[in-house]
Scaffold this motif. Sequence first.
Motif, PDB file in Angstrom:
ATOM      1  N   VAL A  74      -3.451   8.983 -17.202  1.00 38.85           N
ATOM      2  CA  VAL A  74      -2.384   7.969 -17.106  1.00 38.85           C
ATOM      3  C   VAL A  74      -2.875   6.811 -16.230  1.00 38.85           C
ATOM      4  CG1 VAL A  74       0.001   7.488 -16.414  1.00 38.85           C
ATOM      5  CG2 VAL A  74      -0.595   9.744 -17.332  1.00 38.85           C
ATOM      6  N   SER A  75      -2.995   5.631 -16.820  1.00 39.10           N
ATOM      7  CA  SER A  75      -3.419   4.454 -16.056  1.00 39.10           C
ATOM      8  C   SER A  75      -2.209   3.689 -15.553  1.00 39.10           C
ATOM      9  CB  SER A  75      -4.241   3.498 -16.930  1.00 39.10           C
ATOM     10  OG  SER A  75      -5.390   4.142 -17.407  1.00 39.10           O
ATOM     11  N   LEU A  76      -2.364   3.154 -14.354  1.00 35.52           N
ATOM     12  CA  LEU A  76      -1.312   2.314 -13.771  1.00 35.52           C
ATOM     13  C   LEU A  76      -1.636   0.851 -14.035  1.00 35.52           C
ATOM     14  CD1 LEU A  76       1.112   1.685 -11.931  1.00 35.52           C
ATOM     15  CD2 LEU A  76      -0.401   2.009  -9.958  1.00 35.52           C
ATOM     16  N   LEU A  77      -0.776   0.193 -14.810  1.00 37.65           N
ATOM     17  CA  LEU A  77      -0.911  -1.246 -15.023  1.00 37.65           C
ATOM     18  C   LEU A  77       0.047  -1.950 -14.070  1.00 37.65           C
ATOM     19  CD1 LEU A  77      -1.059  -3.266 -18.319  1.00 37.65           C
ATOM     20  CD2 LEU A  77       0.763  -3.768 -16.690  1.00 37.65           C
TER      21      LEU A  77
ATOM     22  N   GLU B 291       1.752   9.146  -6.223  1.00 42.61           N
ATOM     23  CA  GLU B 291       2.229  10.510  -6.023  1.00 42.61           C
ATOM     24  C   GLU B 291       3.258  10.885  -7.100  1.00 42.61           C
ATOM     25  OE1 GLU B 291       1.171  13.044  -4.434  1.00 42.61           O
ATOM     26  OE2 GLU B 291       2.891  14.211  -5.169  1.00 42.61           O
ATOM     27  N   ARG B 292       4.135   9.946  -7.412  1.00 43.49           N
ATOM     28  CA  ARG B 292       5.141  10.236  -8.459  1.00 43.49           C
ATOM     29  C   ARG B 292       4.486  10.397  -9.833  1.00 43.49           C
ATOM     30  NH1 ARG B 292       9.707   5.796  -7.684  1.00 43.49           N
ATOM     31  NH2 ARG B 292      10.446   6.680  -9.649  1.00 43.49           N
ATOM     32  N   ILE B 293       3.454   9.603 -10.100  1.00 40.18           N
ATOM     33  CA  ILE B 293       2.729   9.767 -11.373  1.00 40.18           C
ATOM     34  C   ILE B 293       2.099  11.156 -11.420  1.00 40.18           C
ATOM     35  CG2 ILE B 293       0.695   8.994 -12.688  1.00 40.18           C
ATOM     36  CD1 ILE B 293       1.370   6.104 -11.795  1.00 40.18           C
ATOM     37  N   ALA B 294       1.470  11.540 -10.310  1.00 38.97           N
ATOM     38  CA  ALA B 294       0.817  12.859 -10.269  1.00 38.97           C
ATOM     39  C   ALA B 294       1.842  13.977 -10.450  1.00 38.97           C
ATOM     40  CB  ALA B 294       0.073  13.024  -8.939  1.00 38.97           C
ATOM     41  N   GLN B 295       2.974  13.817  -9.799  1.00 36.08           N
ATOM     42  CA  GLN B 295       4.034  14.818  -9.894  1.00 36.08           C
ATOM     43  C   GLN B 295       4.561  14.943 -11.335  1.00 36.08           C
ATOM     44  OE1 GLN B 295       5.354  16.879  -7.623  1.00 36.08           O
ATOM     45  NE2 GLN B 295       6.892  17.629  -9.079  1.00 36.08           N
ATOM     46  N   ALA B 296       4.783  13.803 -11.980  1.00 35.43           N
ATOM     47  CA  ALA B 296       5.257  13.829 -13.370  1.00 35.43           C
ATOM     48  C   ALA B 296       4.209  14.464 -14.277  1.00 35.43           C
ATOM     49  CB  ALA B 296       5.594  12.409 -13.836  1.00 35.43           C
ATOM     50  N   CYS B 297       2.936  14.192 -13.996  1.00 34.22           N
ATOM     51  CA  CYS B 297       1.862  14.799 -14.793  1.00 34.22           C
ATOM     52  C   CYS B 297       1.849  16.310 -14.622  1.00 34.22           C
ATOM     53  CB  CYS B 297       0.501  14.213 -14.411  1.00 34.22           C
ATOM     54  SG  CYS B 297       0.237  12.550 -15.040  1.00 34.22           S
TER      55      CYS B 297
ATOM     56  N   ARG C 122       0.825  -1.222   0.000  1.00 39.40           N
ATOM     57  CA  ARG C 122       0.000   0.000   0.000  1.00 39.40           C
ATOM     58  C   ARG C 122       0.848   1.256   0.000  1.00 39.40           C
ATOM     59  NH1 ARG C 122      -5.025  -1.470   3.961  1.00 39.40           N
ATOM     60  NH2 ARG C 122      -6.086  -2.802   2.441  1.00 39.40           N
ATOM     61  N   ALA C 123       1.898   1.248   0.809  1.00 39.61           N
ATOM     62  CA  ALA C 123       2.786   2.423   0.860  1.00 39.61           C
ATOM     63  C   ALA C 123       3.473   2.626  -0.490  1.00 39.61           C
ATOM     64  CB  ALA C 123       3.812   2.253   1.975  1.00 39.61           C
ATOM     65  N   ASN C 124       3.896   1.529  -1.105  1.00 35.92           N
ATOM     66  CA  ASN C 124       4.530   1.627  -2.425  1.00 35.92           C
ATOM     67  C   ASN C 124       3.563   2.210  -3.453  1.00 35.92           C
ATOM     68  OD1 ASN C 124       6.863   0.505  -1.432  1.00 35.92           O
ATOM     69  ND2 ASN C 124       6.497  -1.542  -2.270  1.00 35.92           N
ATOM     70  N   LEU C 125       2.313   1.752  -3.386  1.00 38.62           N
ATOM     71  CA  LEU C 125       1.311   2.261  -4.326  1.00 38.62           C
ATOM     72  C   LEU C 125       1.079   3.753  -4.132  1.00 38.62           C
ATOM     73  CD1 LEU C 125      -1.569  -0.357  -4.542  1.00 38.62           C
ATOM     74  CD2 LEU C 125      -0.350   0.687  -6.463  1.00 38.62           C
ATOM     75  N   ASP C 126       0.976   4.167  -2.872  1.00 35.98           N
ATOM     76  CA  ASP C 126       0.789   5.596  -2.595  1.00 35.98           C
ATOM     77  C   ASP C 126       1.933   6.398  -3.191  1.00 35.98           C
ATOM     78  OD1 ASP C 126      -1.535   5.206  -1.233  1.00 35.98           O
ATOM     79  OD2 ASP C 126      -0.636   5.295   0.774  1.00 35.98           O
ATOM     80  N   SER C 127       3.136   5.881  -3.000  1.00 37.45           N
ATOM     81  CA  SER C 127       4.290   6.618  -3.480  1.00 37.45           C
ATOM     82  C   SER C 127       4.328   6.663  -5.017  1.00 37.45           C
ATOM     83  CB  SER C 127       5.545   6.005  -2.845  1.00 37.45           C
ATOM     84  OG  SER C 127       6.578   5.898  -3.761  1.00 37.45           O
ATOM     85  N   ILE C 128       3.973   5.557  -5.667  1.00 37.19           N
ATOM     86  CA  ILE C 128       3.931   5.550  -7.142  1.00 37.19           C
ATOM     87  C   ILE C 128       2.861   6.512  -7.655  1.00 37.19           C
ATOM     88  CG2 ILE C 128       3.216   4.125  -9.127  1.00 37.19           C
ATOM     89  CD1 ILE C 128       6.101   3.661  -8.300  1.00 37.19           C
TER      90      ILE C 128
ATOM     91  N   GLU D  95       8.572   8.054 -15.244  1.00 33.00           N
ATOM     92  CA  GLU D  95       8.375   9.506 -15.264  1.00 33.00           C
ATOM     93  C   GLU D  95       8.762  10.099 -16.623  1.00 33.00           C
ATOM     94  OE1 GLU D  95      10.191   8.714 -11.909  1.00 33.00           O
ATOM     95  OE2 GLU D  95       8.947   9.860 -10.485  1.00 33.00           O
ATOM     96  N   ALA D  96       9.864   9.589 -17.185  1.00 34.98           N
ATOM     97  CA  ALA D  96      10.268  10.042 -18.522  1.00 34.98           C
ATOM     98  C   ALA D  96       9.182   9.685 -19.544  1.00 34.98           C
ATOM     99  CB  ALA D  96      11.601   9.399 -18.915  1.00 34.98           C
TER     100      ALA D  96
END
Length: 249
Positions: free
Chosen positions: A32-35, A16-22, A8-14, A212-213
């Motif tokens: 952006v969907s997470l597969l 957040e990183r997706i949102a930040q990159a967006c 769960r913590a890993n998912l939260d962090s991912i 992120e790239a």
Amino acid sequence: MSDRQTIRANLDSIRERIAQACRQAGRDPQDVSLLLATKTVPPERIAIALESGCSLIGENKVQEFRAKTEPLRGFECRRHFIGHLQTNKINEVLNHVDCIQSIDSLHLAEKIDRRLAVLGRELDVFVQVNTSNEDSKFGISPDKAAALVTQIAALENLRVRGLMTIGKLFAAGPQARPCFALLRTIRDDLRSRNIAGVDLQHLSMGMTPDFEAAIMEGATIVRIGAAIFGARPTPPGIFWNEQDRQATT
Ligand SMILES: *Cc1c(COP(=O)(O)O)cnc(C)c1O
């Protein structure tokens, strides 16, 4: 932390990183969907991620789908095939998937199309492009991608909905970025041709080291495993080339 808490913590962090990159790319995170790339991950651990709001999983091997479909039956999720598909596995993979992201030859596409005709159904597919020109990976070469998409579009039961690529391996994220830019360019070129039956909604690109790239270059699906479920005992390349696998085991 328990395994559940870690995932769960890993998912939260991912997320957040997706949102930040967006934000950085001026894009809407909704686009952006997470597969979840779930190769080697047992169904109990996948279930934790599905309970935490994920709804898209990808497997590389038909036998892993076979083993995990039943234990995960209670979850509403879409299933994409993201590995190299051998033609003798086509009948079975169609029992498990909503989309095959790894179409890289007309031969494979035609065989799937014929099977779909027997079943009376259609299937979304992506064409996989080898944007890094590494021999060890599958995918059509970039200069042949447009022709392949055009040929697949003529088949009755396949709907071309996107392009997929694996960025340059073992490179730091930013070094994979030209691969992602190339896939976007191919997509834009194909869109401008307005090929009947082709609707390239998706760019599936970006994994743990480089997502992120990929988002900067327009990814609509990022495929992430290790950053959510932890490092696998085997490097991902093993799943892309059977000959390598035989050579190293
Ligand atoms: C394993 C795999 C991923 C995810 O890789 P991670 O490094 O675990 O995030 C993405 N795409 C494909 C095709 C894969 O095989």
